[in-house]
Design an enzyme around this catalytic site. Structure first.
Site, PDB file in Angstrom:
ATOM      1  N   ARG A  74       9.674  -2.060  -2.795  1.00 27.72           N
ATOM      2  CA  ARG A  74      11.110  -2.321  -2.611  1.00 27.72           C
ATOM      3  C   ARG A  74      11.923  -1.050  -2.392  1.00 27.72           C
ATOM      4  O   ARG A  74      12.927  -1.044  -1.694  1.00 27.72           O
ATOM      5  CB  ARG A  74      11.693  -3.051  -3.835  1.00 27.72           C
ATOM      6  CG  ARG A  74      11.152  -4.442  -4.028  1.00 27.72           C
ATOM      7  CD  ARG A  74      11.740  -5.312  -2.946  1.00 27.72           C
ATOM      8  NE  ARG A  74      11.130  -6.629  -2.955  1.00 27.72           N
ATOM      9  CZ  ARG A  74      11.816  -7.764  -2.816  1.00 27.72           C
ATOM     10  NH1 ARG A  74      13.108  -7.755  -2.655  1.00 27.72           N
ATOM     11  NH2 ARG A  74      11.171  -8.917  -2.793  1.00 27.72           N
TER      12      ARG A  74
ATOM     13  N   PHE B 138      11.720   7.548  -5.899  1.00 30.91           N
ATOM     14  CA  PHE B 138      10.552   6.899  -6.498  1.00 30.91           C
ATOM     15  C   PHE B 138       9.357   7.832  -6.396  1.00 30.91           C
ATOM     16  O   PHE B 138       9.461   8.947  -5.879  1.00 30.91           O
ATOM     17  CB  PHE B 138      10.269   5.546  -5.826  1.00 30.91           C
ATOM     18  CG  PHE B 138       9.821   5.633  -4.390  1.00 30.91           C
ATOM     19  CD1 PHE B 138      10.737   5.743  -3.357  1.00 30.91           C
ATOM     20  CD2 PHE B 138       8.465   5.577  -4.064  1.00 30.91           C
ATOM     21  CE1 PHE B 138      10.316   5.811  -2.034  1.00 30.91           C
ATOM     22  CE2 PHE B 138       8.038   5.637  -2.736  1.00 30.91           C
ATOM     23  CZ  PHE B 138       8.969   5.752  -1.721  1.00 30.91           C
TER      24      PHE B 138
ATOM     25  N   ASP C  59       3.012   4.077   6.252  1.00 38.89           N
ATOM     26  CA  ASP C  59       2.101   4.581   5.226  1.00 38.89           C
ATOM     27  C   ASP C  59       2.473   6.037   4.979  1.00 38.89           C
ATOM     28  O   ASP C  59       2.663   6.807   5.917  1.00 38.89           O
ATOM     29  CB  ASP C  59       0.639   4.460   5.660  1.00 38.89           C
ATOM     30  CG  ASP C  59      -0.285   4.491   4.446  1.00 38.89           C
ATOM     31  OD1 ASP C  59      -0.145   3.601   3.573  1.00 38.89           O
ATOM     32  OD2 ASP C  59      -1.117   5.412   4.331  1.00 38.89           O
TER      33      ASP C  59
HETATM   34  O1  LIG Z   1       8.220  10.455  -4.525  1.00 38.70           O
HETATM   35  C1  LIG Z   1       7.953   9.937  -3.477  1.00 38.70           C
HETATM   36  N1  LIG Z   1       8.922   9.852  -2.529  1.00 38.70           N
HETATM   37  C2  LIG Z   1       8.720   9.381  -1.320  1.00 38.70           C
HETATM   38  O2  LIG Z   1       9.627   9.327  -0.490  1.00 38.70           O
HETATM   39  C3  LIG Z   1       7.395   8.919  -1.066  1.00 38.70           C
HETATM   40  N2  LIG Z   1       6.830   8.390  -0.004  1.00 38.70           N
HETATM   41  C4  LIG Z   1       5.569   8.121  -0.358  1.00 38.70           C
HETATM   42  N3  LIG Z   1       5.320   8.488  -1.615  1.00 38.70           N
HETATM   43  C5  LIG Z   1       4.060   8.311  -2.370  1.00 38.70           C
HETATM   44  O3  LIG Z   1       3.118   7.743  -1.512  1.00 38.70           O
HETATM   45  C6  LIG Z   1       2.869   6.367  -1.832  1.00 38.70           C
HETATM   46  C7  LIG Z   1       2.949   5.551  -0.586  1.00 38.70           C
HETATM   47  O4  LIG Z   1       1.840   4.704  -0.473  1.00 38.70           O
HETATM   48  P1  LIG Z   1       1.930   3.548   0.587  1.00 38.70           P
HETATM   49  O5  LIG Z   1       2.455   4.061   1.878  1.00 38.70           O
HETATM   50  O6  LIG Z   1       0.643   2.825   0.597  1.00 38.70           O
HETATM   51  O7  LIG Z   1       3.086   2.626   0.015  1.00 38.70           O
HETATM   52  P2  LIG Z   1       3.071   1.567  -1.160  1.00 38.70           P
HETATM   53  O8  LIG Z   1       1.669   1.239  -1.557  1.00 38.70           O
HETATM   54  O9  LIG Z   1       3.979   2.055  -2.214  1.00 38.70           O
HETATM   55  O10 LIG Z   1       3.741   0.295  -0.447  1.00 38.70           O
HETATM   56  P3  LIG Z   1       3.190  -0.492   0.875  1.00 38.70           P
HETATM   57  O11 LIG Z   1       4.177  -0.183   1.958  1.00 38.70           O
HETATM   58  O12 LIG Z   1       1.822   0.002   1.180  1.00 38.70           O
HETATM   59  O13 LIG Z   1       3.218  -1.941   0.521  1.00 38.70           O
HETATM   60  C8  LIG Z   1       3.988   5.976  -2.776  1.00 38.70           C
HETATM   61  O14 LIG Z   1       3.615   4.923  -3.627  1.00 38.70           O
HETATM   62  C9  LIG Z   1       4.261   7.279  -3.482  1.00 38.70           C
HETATM   63  O15 LIG Z   1       3.299   7.490  -4.484  1.00 38.70           O
HETATM   64  C10 LIG Z   1       6.423   8.985  -2.074  1.00 38.70           C
HETATM   65  N4  LIG Z   1       6.705   9.476  -3.269  1.00 38.70           N
HETATM   66 MG   LIG Z   2       0.272   0.851  -0.106  1.00 37.29          MG
END
Ligand SMILES: O=c1[nH]c(=O)c2ncn([C@@H]3O[C@H](COP(=O)(O)OP(=O)(O)OP(=O)(O)O)[C@@H](O)[C@H]3O)c2[nH]1
Ligand SMILES: [Mg+2]
Length: 197
Positions: free
Chosen positions: A10, A154, A66
């Site tokens: 979210r 986050f 991602d």
């Molecule tokens: O402090 C942070 N600020 C940011 O701006 C940011 N962008 C990415 N991240 C990290 O990288 C993962 C993405 O993994 P990710 O792309 O697989 O997303 P997600 O699993 O949260 O959701 P979904 O889109 O896959 O459903 C996240 O959970 C974070 O740990 C961030 N951390």
């Molecule tokens: Mg993910």
């Protein structure tokens, strides 16, 4: 233009909306979140896997993203494992109810004696529109702090100090983060590729 967003995060969705709404995009969440296994070995592959899964289910133009934190002195980790870093077989497992906190705890532990604290956030966005799609990437350079500060954002934001700042990303208000983030840069590039701006 209406676009479905293939994410279960979210806070990521909020940032994508805040960045794209001034350009006339209406982002919609799917009725049902799909469990998409991120089995790719790159951010691009994982972004495509997410976009394609939602497209195949809903048949609507779909945006997926991602992203992660890359720390060169840790061999590029957490990288594509950023969201589940606490639980992977690298540097010991960290337990805790809140995955973001457990991830930060593990990162700070692994970097306790590391002098080179340079890091960057990376984001790959994919807009999937049928027989394929377009992608774009963005980076935000910075360094890992020694302690957590701030409550905006986050993930790793409380320990990520963007280049040119002496505050963590979590101390910057959302408008400021959205001006400099990897997500902003990737989306700006995507709009350029689409000739939207
Ligand atoms: O402090 C942070 N600020 C940011 O701006 C940011 N962008 C990415 N991240 C990290 O990288 C993962 C993405 O993994 P990710 O792309 O697989 O997303 P997600 O699993 O949260 O959701 P979904 O889109 O896959 O459903 C996240 O959970 C974070 O740990 C961030 N951390
Ligand atoms: Mg993910």
């Amino acid at each position: 233009m209406k676009i479905l967003v293939a994410t279960s995060n979210r806070k990521k969705l909020r940032e994508l909306m805040d960045i794209l709404s001034p350009y006339g995009f209406e982002l919609e969440l799917p009725e049902e979140t799909l469990e998409v296994e991120e089995t790719g070995t790159t951010f691009l592959e994982n972004a495509y896997l997410k976009a394609r899964a939602y497209y195949q289910r809903y048949r609507l133009p779909t945006l997926a993203e991602d992203s992660g934190l890359v720390v060169p002195s840790l061999g590029g980790y957490p990288g594509i494992y950023s969201s589940r870093f606490h639980s992977i077989d690298f540097g010991g497992v960290e337990h805790g109810k809140d995955p973001d906190r457990a991830n930060i705890k593990k990162l700070l532990r692994l970097m306790e004696n590391v002098e080179d604290r340079r890091a960057y956030y990376y984001a790959c966005v994919v807009l999937y529109i049928g027989d394929g799609g377009v992608f774009a990437e963005g980076r935000c350079e910075g360094a890992i702090s020694r302690e957590e500060k701030g409550s905006y954002g986050f993930g790793y934001d409380p320990v990520f100090i963007p280049e040119g700042y002496n505050k963590t990303m979590a101390e910057l208000p959302p408008e400021e983060k959205n001006r400099i983030s990897h997500r902003r840069r990737a989306l700006t590039r995507l709009l350029e590729v689409l000739r939207w701006k």
